[in-house]
Write a protein that holds these residues in place. Structure first.
Motif, PDB file in Angstrom:
ATOM      1  N   LYS A 105      41.576  50.163  30.741  1.00  0.00           N
ATOM      2  CA  LYS A 105      41.016  49.147  29.851  1.00  0.00           C
ATOM      3  C   LYS A 105      42.101  48.430  29.058  1.00  0.00           C
ATOM      4  CE  LYS A 105      36.548  49.526  30.532  1.00  0.00           C
ATOM      5  NZ  LYS A 105      35.711  48.378  30.958  1.00  0.00           N
ATOM      6  N   ALA A 106      43.367  48.773  29.304  1.00  0.00           N
ATOM      7  CA  ALA A 106      44.451  48.160  28.532  1.00  0.00           C
ATOM      8  C   ALA A 106      44.587  46.680  28.867  1.00  0.00           C
ATOM      9  CB  ALA A 106      45.767  48.880  28.826  1.00  0.00           C
ATOM     10  N   GLY A 107      44.946  45.883  27.853  1.00  0.00           N
ATOM     11  CA  GLY A 107      45.139  44.459  28.069  1.00  0.00           C
ATOM     12  C   GLY A 107      46.460  44.181  28.773  1.00  0.00           C
ATOM     13  N   GLY A 108      46.643  42.927  29.172  1.00  0.00           N
ATOM     14  CA  GLY A 108      47.889  42.577  29.843  1.00  0.00           C
ATOM     15  C   GLY A 108      47.969  41.088  30.137  1.00  0.00           C
ATOM     16  N   LEU A 109      49.160  40.626  30.488  1.00  0.00           N
ATOM     17  CA  LEU A 109      49.398  39.208  30.779  1.00  0.00           C
ATOM     18  C   LEU A 109      50.247  39.102  32.035  1.00  0.00           C
ATOM     19  CD1 LEU A 109      49.385  36.177  30.039  1.00  0.00           C
ATOM     20  CD2 LEU A 109      51.385  36.622  28.596  1.00  0.00           C
ATOM     21  N   LYS A 110      49.731  38.368  33.046  1.00  0.00           N
ATOM     22  CA  LYS A 110      50.483  38.178  34.282  1.00  0.00           C
ATOM     23  C   LYS A 110      49.864  37.000  35.033  1.00  0.00           C
ATOM     24  CE  LYS A 110      52.182  40.621  38.417  1.00  0.00           C
ATOM     25  NZ  LYS A 110      53.605  40.333  38.142  1.00  0.00           N
ATOM     26  N   HIS A 111      50.686  36.300  35.841  1.00  0.00           N
ATOM     27  CA  HIS A 111      50.131  35.208  36.639  1.00  0.00           C
ATOM     28  C   HIS A 111      50.695  35.283  38.049  1.00  0.00           C
ATOM     29  CE1 HIS A 111      53.799  32.667  36.526  1.00  0.00           C
ATOM     30  NE2 HIS A 111      53.966  33.241  35.345  1.00  0.00           N
ATOM     31  N   SER A 152      41.790  43.408  30.494  1.00  0.00           N
ATOM     32  CA  SER A 152      42.064  44.702  31.097  1.00  0.00           C
ATOM     33  C   SER A 152      42.107  44.550  32.615  1.00  0.00           C
ATOM     34  CB  SER A 152      40.973  45.706  30.711  1.00  0.00           C
ATOM     35  OG  SER A 152      39.751  45.376  31.347  1.00  0.00           O
ATOM     36  N   PRO A 153      42.746  45.487  33.326  1.00  0.00           N
ATOM     37  CA  PRO A 153      42.762  45.399  34.788  1.00  0.00           C
ATOM     38  C   PRO A 153      41.364  45.314  35.396  1.00  0.00           C
ATOM     39  CG  PRO A 153      44.370  47.011  34.055  1.00  0.00           C
ATOM     40  CD  PRO A 153      43.595  46.596  32.836  1.00  0.00           C
ATOM     41  N   ILE A 154      40.410  46.106  34.889  1.00  0.00           N
ATOM     42  CA  ILE A 154      39.076  46.093  35.484  1.00  0.00           C
ATOM     43  C   ILE A 154      38.350  44.785  35.205  1.00  0.00           C
ATOM     44  CG2 ILE A 154      38.036  47.294  33.502  1.00  0.00           C
ATOM     45  CD1 ILE A 154      36.937  47.380  37.220  1.00  0.00           C
ATOM     46  N   ASP A 155      38.489  44.229  34.005  1.00  0.00           N
ATOM     47  CA  ASP A 155      37.835  42.956  33.691  1.00  0.00           C
ATOM     48  C   ASP A 155      38.424  41.831  34.536  1.00  0.00           C
ATOM     49  OD1 ASP A 155      36.194  44.162  31.846  1.00  0.00           O
ATOM     50  OD2 ASP A 155      37.460  43.661  30.121  1.00  0.00           O
ATOM     51  N   PHE A 156      39.738  41.831  34.672  1.00  0.00           N
ATOM     52  CA  PHE A 156      40.389  40.816  35.493  1.00  0.00           C
ATOM     53  C   PHE A 156      39.987  40.966  36.963  1.00  0.00           C
ATOM     54  CE2 PHE A 156      44.135  39.751  38.177  1.00  0.00           C
ATOM     55  CZ  PHE A 156      44.109  38.378  38.000  1.00  0.00           C
ATOM     56  N   ALA A 157      39.989  42.210  37.460  1.00  0.00           N
ATOM     57  CA  ALA A 157      39.614  42.455  38.854  1.00  0.00           C
ATOM     58  C   ALA A 157      38.176  42.017  39.112  1.00  0.00           C
ATOM     59  CB  ALA A 157      39.786  43.936  39.194  1.00  0.00           C
ATOM     60  N   ASN A 158      37.282  42.307  38.181  1.00  0.00           N
ATOM     61  CA  ASN A 158      35.887  41.887  38.328  1.00  0.00           C
ATOM     62  C   ASN A 158      35.774  40.372  38.410  1.00  0.00           C
ATOM     63  OD1 ASN A 158      34.461  44.312  38.419  1.00  0.00           O
ATOM     64  ND2 ASN A 158      34.424  44.518  36.201  1.00  0.00           N
ATOM     65  N   ARG A 159      36.526  39.678  37.571  1.00  0.00           N
ATOM     66  CA  ARG A 159      36.407  38.220  37.496  1.00  0.00           C
ATOM     67  C   ARG A 159      36.880  37.555  38.777  1.00  0.00           C
ATOM     68  NH1 ARG A 159      39.905  34.283  36.178  1.00  0.00           N
ATOM     69  NH2 ARG A 159      41.443  35.643  35.199  1.00  0.00           N
ATOM     70  N   ILE A 160      38.063  37.909  39.253  1.00  0.00           N
ATOM     71  CA  ILE A 160      38.568  37.201  40.428  1.00  0.00           C
ATOM     72  C   ILE A 160      37.871  37.679  41.708  1.00  0.00           C
ATOM     73  CG2 ILE A 160      40.776  36.667  39.355  1.00  0.00           C
ATOM     74  CD1 ILE A 160      42.051  38.756  41.193  1.00  0.00           C
ATOM     75  N   ALA A 161      37.405  38.929  41.724  1.00  0.00           N
ATOM     76  CA  ALA A 161      36.647  39.395  42.891  1.00  0.00           C
ATOM     77  C   ALA A 161      35.314  38.661  42.968  1.00  0.00           C
ATOM     78  CB  ALA A 161      36.420  40.895  42.813  1.00  0.00           C
ATOM     79  N   ALA A 162      34.660  38.472  41.820  1.00  0.00           N
ATOM     80  CA  ALA A 162      33.369  37.777  41.792  1.00  0.00           C
ATOM     81  C   ALA A 162      33.511  36.333  42.261  1.00  0.00           C
ATOM     82  CB  ALA A 162      32.785  37.818  40.383  1.00  0.00           C
ATOM     83  N   GLU A 163      34.611  35.682  41.902  1.00  0.00           N
ATOM     84  CA  GLU A 163      34.835  34.295  42.302  1.00  0.00           C
ATOM     85  C   GLU A 163      34.926  34.172  43.826  1.00  0.00           C
ATOM     86  OE1 GLU A 163      35.488  30.174  41.222  1.00  0.00           O
ATOM     87  OE2 GLU A 163      34.703  31.929  40.163  1.00  0.00           O
ATOM     88  N   ALA A 164      35.388  35.258  44.466  1.00  0.00           N
ATOM     89  CA  ALA A 164      35.513  35.255  45.924  1.00  0.00           C
ATOM     90  C   ALA A 164      34.289  35.863  46.600  1.00  0.00           C
ATOM     91  CB  ALA A 164      36.766  36.023  46.331  1.00  0.00           C
ATOM     92  N   GLY A 165      33.265  36.214  45.796  1.00  0.00           N
ATOM     93  CA  GLY A 165      32.049  36.778  46.363  1.00  0.00           C
ATOM     94  C   GLY A 165      32.061  38.289  46.479  1.00  0.00           C
ATOM     95  N   GLY A 166      32.925  38.952  45.708  1.00  0.00           N
ATOM     96  CA  GLY A 166      33.029  40.407  45.788  1.00  0.00           C
ATOM     97  C   GLY A 166      32.704  41.096  44.478  1.00  0.00           C
ATOM     98  N   THR A 167      32.736  42.417  44.519  1.00  0.00           N
ATOM     99  CA  THR A 167      32.575  43.239  43.327  1.00  0.00           C
ATOM    100  C   THR A 167      33.687  44.285  43.318  1.00  0.00           C
ATOM    101  OG1 THR A 167      31.109  44.849  44.431  1.00  0.00           O
ATOM    102  CG2 THR A 167      30.066  42.975  43.326  1.00  0.00           C
ATOM    103  N   ALA A 168      34.153  44.646  42.127  1.00  0.00           N
ATOM    104  CA  ALA A 168      35.232  45.627  41.995  1.00  0.00           C
ATOM    105  C   ALA A 168      34.764  46.782  41.127  1.00  0.00           C
ATOM    106  CB  ALA A 168      36.467  44.969  41.368  1.00  0.00           C
ATOM    107  N   LYS A 169      35.029  48.010  41.609  1.00  0.00           N
ATOM    108  CA  LYS A 169      34.596  49.183  40.843  1.00  0.00           C
ATOM    109  C   LYS A 169      35.644  50.288  40.959  1.00  0.00           C
ATOM    110  CE  LYS A 169      31.158  51.946  42.166  1.00  0.00           C
ATOM    111  NZ  LYS A 169      29.782  52.450  42.433  1.00  0.00           N
ATOM    112  N   PRO A 170      36.179  50.776  39.822  1.00  0.00           N
ATOM    113  CA  PRO A 170      37.136  51.883  39.873  1.00  0.00           C
ATOM    114  C   PRO A 170      36.414  53.220  39.941  1.00  0.00           C
ATOM    115  CG  PRO A 170      36.876  51.158  37.611  1.00  0.00           C
ATOM    116  CD  PRO A 170      35.991  50.267  38.457  1.00  0.00           C
ATOM    117  N   GLY A 171      37.037  54.176  40.590  1.00  0.00           N
ATOM    118  CA  GLY A 171      36.486  55.525  40.653  1.00  0.00           C
ATOM    119  C   GLY A 171      37.488  56.436  41.326  1.00  0.00           C
ATOM    120  N   GLY A 172      37.618  57.661  40.811  1.00  0.00           N
ATOM    121  CA  GLY A 172      38.611  58.567  41.375  1.00  0.00           C
ATOM    122  C   GLY A 172      39.994  57.985  41.219  1.00  0.00           C
ATOM    123  N   GLN A 173      40.707  57.833  42.329  1.00  0.00           N
ATOM    124  CA  GLN A 173      42.061  57.276  42.295  1.00  0.00           C
ATOM    125  C   GLN A 173      42.134  55.902  42.944  1.00  0.00           C
ATOM    126  OE1 GLN A 173      44.275  60.435  44.203  1.00  0.00           O
ATOM    127  NE2 GLN A 173      44.622  61.485  42.259  1.00  0.00           N
TER     128      GLN A 173
END
Length: 334
Positions: A105-111, A152-173
């Protein structure tokens, strides 16, 4: 058959000590962005149950003695609730699917410039100490630019995955990225279908929702060659008015992907409900549900959004399979 439920904390099976106080347990397998959940309810009439520690790690196994008891997930305790309502005083302990990595859930900045969705999410997952499992079709999607700004990594992953028609979910490793409503896993392969028949079904309720139907999706995009804003229209395969996405996209390809993704999302809102069936540990949320013997409007293919299974003393082990209408329709660019 004989149901088996094991809740391990380290080398200790907590069910051995919990059994005299056990009321019920529920495991909810969610498709998409929502974390899987596990909840235990115990008889606590004399407040004999100690308050659980936050982030206690529970490894849960569930199945049938005659056919096998697979691991269904690793969960970290994230809350508890105690009280009494028309029955004994109980305590409910809730846990969410554990990410076996650092702070996701940590924040971050990257492009990123001119990268694929797979490359971007590979770096995003790695930064959180996770490996990436992504549908190969989604991994190839090219993005001219992507920005992670204090997300956060999960919020960012959710956003760009959704734009491409996907869903992102962390679990385990892992960070698992799948195509929304496809009935496929993160490897791109079809998940085992869930076959439901009227005979043997413990209950069901399905309803149609005609109001969200739209005939077309309109998306604008910026053409760098002319400096002008252009637009595309995408047919959803249904009848209805045009739905316009507010924010322009950076390229025609992005506009097309956004239109297709939104079309699939809207199609899934046109119907839904649930079926109840004896627990099958081989089933996964996100798989296609094929119903038969129920009649017009119910028979056919649905998409499972979640599978909630409850174990309770003296009761059959049933799963409630929540479904949505299929995402696919005979649509396309128009």
């Amino acid at each position: 058959m004989t149901p088996v439920l094991k809740i391990m904390k380290g080398d200790t099976d907590l069910m051995v000590g919990m059994l005299p106080y056990f009321v019920s347990a529920t495991f909810t397998d969610n498709a998409g962005e929502t974390d899987d959940e596990f909840e235990i309810e115990l008889d606590d009439n004399f407040r004999q149950i100690p308050i659980p520690q936050e982030d206690d790690l529970l490894i849960v196994f569930a199945g049938w003695r005659e056919t096998g008891v697979p691991m269904i997930g690793a969960f970290k305790v994230n809350g508890w609730e105690t009280g009494c309502e028309q029955g004994p005083e109980t305590i409910k302990i809730t846990a969410r699917a554990a990410t076996m990595a650092g702070d996701f859930k940590a924040g971050g900045l990257k492009h990123w410039h001119d990268s694929t969705l797979g490359q971007i999410l590979e770096e995003t997952a790695k930064a959180a100490g996770l490996s990436l499992a992504i549908d190969p079709e989604l991994a190839k999607v090219k993005l001219p630019y992507a920005l992670r700004w204090e997300a956060s990594p999960i919020d960012f992953a959710n956003r760009i995955a959704a734009e491409a028609g996907g869903t992102a979910k962390p679990g385990g490793q892992k960070l698992a990225v799948t195509k929304r409503g496809s009935g496929k896993g993160a490897d791109g392969g079809e998940l085992p279908p869930i076959l439901i028949t009227r005979t043997g079904c413990a209950g069901w309720r399905i309803k149609g929702e005609p109001r969200p139907r739209h005939g077309k999706i309109e998306v604008s995009w910026h053409d760098p060659k002319t400096g002008k804003r252009k637009s595309i229209r995408y047919s959803t395969g249904a009848k209805g008015p045009t739905h316009t996405l507010l924010h322009p996209r950076a390229s025609e390809d992005e506009a097309k992907r956004a239109a297709e993704a939104h079309s699939r999302k809207l199609n899934m809102l046109t119907g839904g409900g649930h079926f109840m069936w004896p627990y099958n540990p081989a089933w996964s949320a996100g798989a296609k549900v094929i119903a038969s013997g129920f009649g017009d409007g119910v028979d056919g293919t649905w998409l499972s959004e979640s599978i909630a299974t409850t174990w309770a003393k003296g009761q059959p082990v049933l799963s409630t399979i929540t479904v949505k209408a299929p995402a696919e329709a005979k649509g396309g660019e128009s």
